[in-house]
Write an enzyme that holds these catalytic residues in place. Structure first.
Site, PDB file in Angstrom:
ATOM      1  N   GLU A   1       0.826  -1.209   0.000  1.00 14.86           N
ATOM      2  CA  GLU A   1       0.000   0.000   0.000  1.00 14.86           C
ATOM      3  C   GLU A   1       0.857   1.253   0.000  1.00 14.86           C
ATOM      4  OE1 GLU A   1      -4.061   1.905   1.747  1.00 14.86           O
ATOM      5  OE2 GLU A   1      -3.390  -0.021   2.514  1.00 14.86           O
ATOM      6  N   SER A   2       1.970   1.217   0.694  1.00  9.22           N
ATOM      7  CA  SER A   2       2.877   2.372   0.687  1.00  9.22           C
ATOM      8  C   SER A   2       3.369   2.653  -0.724  1.00  9.22           C
ATOM      9  CB  SER A   2       4.064   2.125   1.620  1.00  9.22           C
ATOM     10  OG  SER A   2       3.634   2.012   2.953  1.00  9.22           O
TER      11      SER A   2
END
Length: 115
Positions: free
Chosen positions: A39-40
């Site tokens: 997700e980062s």
């Protein structure tokens, strides 16, 4: 989490994360840690593509874990699947130090005006 960005350009983003400190009690890299890395990368890359005055916000993430890292580092490679005006879709492949795929993630981000 110890995430380190290695490469970042218009086509892809690469980061790595240590297994140590991010494991389940039984010593495997925690599934949530794979999601944090994915997700980062996907969110940062979507915001890069969004452009000036716009932001990308996550609306969906999917992860399939097919291996378990127990030591060393994992590396996430994020590639654009779709880069539209209002949606981006990225695939993130996470591998261990031996190049073995441990997790495959897909994230969708909505692009909107920053307010």
């Amino acid at each position: 989490m110890g995430v380190e960005i290695i490469e970042f350009d218009r086509e892809h983003a690469v980061a790595r994360m240590p297994v140590e400190g991010n494991t389940q009690p039984i010593g495997l890299l925690h599934g949530g840690a794979y999601c944090v890395l994915g997700e980062s990368l996907g969110s940062m890359h979507a915001n890069y593509l969004a452009g000036e005055g716009r932001v990308a916000v996550g609306v969906d993430i999917n992860a399939t874990h097919t291996g378990s890292a127990t030591s060393g580092w994992v590396t996430g490679t994020c590639r654009v699947i779709h880069a539209g005006r209002t949606l981006t879709v990225h695939e993130i492949v996470v591998t261990d130090d031996n190049g073995r795929r441990c997790s495959t993630l897909r994230i969708t981000n909505l692009i909107r005006d920053a307010k």
